[in-house]
Design a protein around this motif. Sequence first.
Motif, PDB file in Angstrom:
ATOM      1  N   TRP A 202       0.827  -1.202   0.000  1.00  0.00           N
ATOM      2  CA  TRP A 202       0.000   0.000   0.000  1.00  0.00           C
ATOM      3  C   TRP A 202       0.868   1.262   0.000  1.00  0.00           C
ATOM      4  O   TRP A 202       0.594   2.207  -0.731  1.00  0.00           O
ATOM      5  CB  TRP A 202      -0.923  -0.034   1.220  1.00  0.00           C
ATOM      6  CG  TRP A 202      -2.110   0.851   1.085  1.00  0.00           C
ATOM      7  CD1 TRP A 202      -2.358   1.976   1.783  1.00  0.00           C
ATOM      8  CD2 TRP A 202      -3.215   0.688   0.191  1.00  0.00           C
ATOM      9  NE1 TRP A 202      -3.551   2.529   1.390  1.00  0.00           N
ATOM     10  CE2 TRP A 202      -4.096   1.757   0.418  1.00  0.00           C
ATOM     11  CE3 TRP A 202      -3.539  -0.257  -0.771  1.00  0.00           C
ATOM     12  CZ2 TRP A 202      -5.278   1.913  -0.289  1.00  0.00           C
ATOM     13  CZ3 TRP A 202      -4.719  -0.107  -1.468  1.00  0.00           C
ATOM     14  CH2 TRP A 202      -5.574   0.956  -1.225  1.00  0.00           C
ATOM     15  N   ILE A 203       1.932   1.271   0.816  1.00  0.00           N
ATOM     16  CA  ILE A 203       2.832   2.427   0.848  1.00  0.00           C
ATOM     17  C   ILE A 203       3.524   2.584  -0.503  1.00  0.00           C
ATOM     18  O   ILE A 203       3.655   3.696  -1.030  1.00  0.00           O
ATOM     19  CB  ILE A 203       3.855   2.281   1.990  1.00  0.00           C
ATOM     20  CG1 ILE A 203       3.145   2.412   3.336  1.00  0.00           C
ATOM     21  CG2 ILE A 203       4.965   3.306   1.880  1.00  0.00           C
ATOM     22  CD1 ILE A 203       4.000   2.062   4.531  1.00  0.00           C
ATOM     23  N   THR A 204       3.948   1.468  -1.083  1.00  0.00           N
ATOM     24  CA  THR A 204       4.612   1.519  -2.382  1.00  0.00           C
ATOM     25  C   THR A 204       3.655   2.017  -3.460  1.00  0.00           C
ATOM     26  O   THR A 204       4.062   2.780  -4.347  1.00  0.00           O
ATOM     27  CB  THR A 204       5.170   0.133  -2.763  1.00  0.00           C
ATOM     28  OG1 THR A 204       6.001  -0.335  -1.706  1.00  0.00           O
ATOM     29  CG2 THR A 204       5.980   0.192  -4.037  1.00  0.00           C
ATOM     30  N   LEU A 205       2.399   1.630  -3.398  1.00  0.00           N
ATOM     31  CA  LEU A 205       1.413   2.125  -4.369  1.00  0.00           C
ATOM     32  C   LEU A 205       1.318   3.642  -4.306  1.00  0.00           C
ATOM     33  O   LEU A 205       1.342   4.305  -5.343  1.00  0.00           O
ATOM     34  CB  LEU A 205       0.035   1.507  -4.120  1.00  0.00           C
ATOM     35  CG  LEU A 205      -1.086   2.049  -5.011  1.00  0.00           C
ATOM     36  CD1 LEU A 205      -0.850   1.676  -6.467  1.00  0.00           C
ATOM     37  CD2 LEU A 205      -2.433   1.542  -4.547  1.00  0.00           C
ATOM     38  N   PHE A 206       1.238   4.193  -3.106  1.00  0.00           N
ATOM     39  CA  PHE A 206       1.140   5.643  -2.996  1.00  0.00           C
ATOM     40  C   PHE A 206       2.407   6.335  -3.467  1.00  0.00           C
ATOM     41  O   PHE A 206       2.355   7.464  -3.955  1.00  0.00           O
ATOM     42  CB  PHE A 206       0.792   6.061  -1.559  1.00  0.00           C
ATOM     43  CG  PHE A 206      -0.674   5.934  -1.272  1.00  0.00           C
ATOM     44  CD1 PHE A 206      -1.588   6.779  -1.879  1.00  0.00           C
ATOM     45  CD2 PHE A 206      -1.140   4.960  -0.415  1.00  0.00           C
ATOM     46  CE1 PHE A 206      -2.943   6.658  -1.627  1.00  0.00           C
ATOM     47  CE2 PHE A 206      -2.484   4.829  -0.150  1.00  0.00           C
ATOM     48  CZ  PHE A 206      -3.396   5.687  -0.767  1.00  0.00           C
ATOM     49  N   LEU A 207       3.551   5.670  -3.338  1.00  0.00           N
ATOM     50  CA  LEU A 207       4.790   6.244  -3.863  1.00  0.00           C
ATOM     51  C   LEU A 207       4.830   6.183  -5.387  1.00  0.00           C
ATOM     52  O   LEU A 207       5.454   7.035  -6.031  1.00  0.00           O
ATOM     53  CB  LEU A 207       6.000   5.512  -3.283  1.00  0.00           C
ATOM     54  CG  LEU A 207       6.241   5.709  -1.791  1.00  0.00           C
ATOM     55  CD1 LEU A 207       7.362   4.789  -1.316  1.00  0.00           C
ATOM     56  CD2 LEU A 207       6.583   7.152  -1.501  1.00  0.00           C
ATOM     57  N   MET A 208       4.187   5.184  -5.993  1.00  0.00           N
ATOM     58  CA  MET A 208       4.205   5.006  -7.446  1.00  0.00           C
ATOM     59  C   MET A 208       3.167   5.861  -8.179  1.00  0.00           C
ATOM     60  O   MET A 208       3.314   6.104  -9.376  1.00  0.00           O
ATOM     61  CB  MET A 208       3.927   3.545  -7.800  1.00  0.00           C
ATOM     62  CG  MET A 208       4.984   2.597  -7.348  1.00  0.00           C
ATOM     63  SD  MET A 208       6.449   2.820  -8.308  1.00  0.00           S
ATOM     64  CE  MET A 208       7.032   1.170  -8.415  1.00  0.00           C
TER      65      MET A 208
ATOM     66  N   VAL B 264       0.060  -0.897 -10.675  1.00  0.00           N
ATOM     67  CA  VAL B 264      -0.195  -2.027  -9.767  1.00  0.00           C
ATOM     68  C   VAL B 264       0.837  -3.127  -9.991  1.00  0.00           C
ATOM     69  O   VAL B 264       1.331  -3.725  -9.023  1.00  0.00           O
ATOM     70  CB  VAL B 264      -1.640  -2.556  -9.949  1.00  0.00           C
ATOM     71  CG1 VAL B 264      -1.828  -3.896  -9.289  1.00  0.00           C
ATOM     72  CG2 VAL B 264      -2.636  -1.550  -9.407  1.00  0.00           C
ATOM     73  N   ILE B 265       1.202  -3.387 -11.231  1.00  0.00           N
ATOM     74  CA  ILE B 265       2.222  -4.408 -11.516  1.00  0.00           C
ATOM     75  C   ILE B 265       3.558  -3.996 -10.930  1.00  0.00           C
ATOM     76  O   ILE B 265       4.224  -4.779 -10.240  1.00  0.00           O
ATOM     77  CB  ILE B 265       2.322  -4.665 -13.035  1.00  0.00           C
ATOM     78  CG1 ILE B 265       1.054  -5.358 -13.528  1.00  0.00           C
ATOM     79  CG2 ILE B 265       3.558  -5.487 -13.369  1.00  0.00           C
ATOM     80  CD1 ILE B 265       0.923  -5.433 -15.037  1.00  0.00           C
ATOM     81  N   TRP B 266       3.980  -2.741 -11.175  1.00  0.00           N
ATOM     82  CA  TRP B 266       5.257  -2.277 -10.630  1.00  0.00           C
ATOM     83  C   TRP B 266       5.223  -2.210  -9.110  1.00  0.00           C
ATOM     84  O   TRP B 266       6.218  -2.491  -8.440  1.00  0.00           O
ATOM     85  CB  TRP B 266       5.631  -0.916 -11.217  1.00  0.00           C
ATOM     86  CG  TRP B 266       6.322  -1.076 -12.532  1.00  0.00           C
ATOM     87  CD1 TRP B 266       5.814  -0.822 -13.762  1.00  0.00           C
ATOM     88  CD2 TRP B 266       7.647  -1.572 -12.737  1.00  0.00           C
ATOM     89  NE1 TRP B 266       6.738  -1.117 -14.732  1.00  0.00           N
ATOM     90  CE2 TRP B 266       7.878  -1.577 -14.122  1.00  0.00           C
ATOM     91  CE3 TRP B 266       8.652  -2.020 -11.893  1.00  0.00           C
ATOM     92  CZ2 TRP B 266       9.072  -2.006 -14.677  1.00  0.00           C
ATOM     93  CZ3 TRP B 266       9.856  -2.439 -12.452  1.00  0.00           C
ATOM     94  CH2 TRP B 266      10.053  -2.435 -13.819  1.00  0.00           C
TER      95      TRP B 266
END
Length: 91
Positions: free
Chosen positions: A17-23, A55-57
């Motif tokens: 979830w944190i990575t999604l917000f960063l991406m 989402v993939i990355w």
Amino acid sequence: MASKIFSGLAVYFIFWWITLFLMLPFGVRSQHEDGELIAGTDPGAPVKALMRRKVIWTTIVSSVIYGVAALAYYSGLLNVERLSRLMGASG
């Protein structure tokens, strides 16, 4: 055993979830930047969100981060005692 699995999944979900917000900001072009203004929408609205790619990355990057964290935890580099000393909470 089940609690370890669910704890691992919960930690992975937090990383994901944190990575999604960063991406989210990567690769976004607004309507104003693209020059394709659609009537009734904000000029800062994205032209294409590219969510499938994000989402993939996000899954790839968060899996690597989780793998490194799990490796550090199971090798003994990351444990509660060491973290408490790093945070200045040694007692």
